[in-house]
Design a protein around this motif. Sequence first.
Motif, short mmCIF file in Angstrom:
data_model
loop_
_atom_site.label_atom_id
_atom_site.label_comp_id
_atom_site.label_asym_id
_atom_site.label_seq_id
_atom_site.Cartn_x
_atom_site.Cartn_y
_atom_site.Cartn_z
N THR A 158 -8.47 -2.23 -2.95
CA THR A 158 -8.30 -1.24 -3.74
C THR A 158 -9.40 -0.28 -3.69
N THR A 159 -9.26 1.17 -3.83
CA THR A 159 -9.96 2.09 -3.58
C THR A 159 -11.01 1.90 -4.81
N PHE A 160 -10.44 1.49 -5.96
CA PHE A 160 -11.10 1.65 -7.08
C PHE A 160 -11.96 0.30 -7.54
N GLU A 195 0.74 -1.18 -0.07
CA GLU A 195 -0.06 0.03 -0.06
C GLU A 195 0.91 1.26 -0.05
N ASP A 204 -2.26 -3.51 -3.06
CA ASP A 204 -3.22 -2.37 -3.90
C ASP A 204 -3.13 -2.56 -5.12
N VAL A 264 -13.07 -3.91 -2.02
CA VAL A 264 -12.52 -2.34 -1.95
C VAL A 264 -12.44 -1.90 -0.68
N LYS A 265 -11.69 -0.97 -0.19
CA LYS A 265 -11.37 -0.57 0.91
C LYS A 265 -12.35 0.09 1.94
N ASP A 266 -13.51 0.26 1.53
CA ASP A 266 -14.36 0.69 2.32
C ASP A 266 -15.08 -0.02 3.20
N ASP A 294 -15.84 -8.91 -3.58
CA ASP A 294 -17.01 -7.94 -3.24
C ASP A 294 -18.20 -8.05 -4.05
N MET A 300 -2.52 4.61 5.59
CA MET A 300 -3.32 3.50 5.49
C MET A 300 -2.59 2.06 5.65
N GLN A 322 0.07 4.34 0.26
CA GLN A 322 -0.13 5.63 1.39
C GLN A 322 0.33 5.07 2.70
#
Length: 201
Positions: free
Chosen positions: A82-84, A8, A54, A103-105, A126, A13, A10
């Motif tokens: 991933t965020t995307f 990752e 990621d 997804v990361k959320d 997901d 994160m 970031q």
Amino acid sequence: MIRVLLAEDQGMMRGALALLLGMEEDIEVVAQVAAGDEIVPAALAARPDVALLDIELPGRSGLDAAADLRVRCPDCRVLILTTFGRPGYLRRAMEAGAAGFLVKDGPVEELAAAVRRVLAGETVIDPALAAAALGAGPNPLTARERDVLNAAADGATVADVAARVFLSESTVRNHLSSAIGKTGTRNRMEAVRAARRQGWL
């Protein structure tokens, strides 16, 4: 203990994920990297059971690294985080040999459970993304069209793109024209944006 490699870019994160996964009694984060080209060397050194990757990383994408891990570290299961949540990314991840895509959320409990499940041989995807991927259909771009679009993404001239991908200028023009047609766009920059939005690049 389940040995996990975490990739990752970031720092905050990455630290949070390592901390949260480390709180699980049966999970140990044995390696952390911030760039895609560090993934395979770190995996060869640490021998993780699961690599949590990621997609968009400096140096190299997590999807490209996943394909290499399948060959270089076949006992390591890959889970893309991933965020995307793009349907094209999911399809490419599965083609690269990933065992899961989240997804990361989502909640951290779901992530820890996914790590355990992929290690047990399951495929974890997901649900909303799986439904979207089924509706989106396959990536219409050929490997060469993707190469040419990627090389053109920074606004390079046809001559520059041709030099980067070792093709003639007329072949590059043909691939760009085909990619523009397949993405339903008006020019190559719109084609790049549309392909990225779908996760095809």
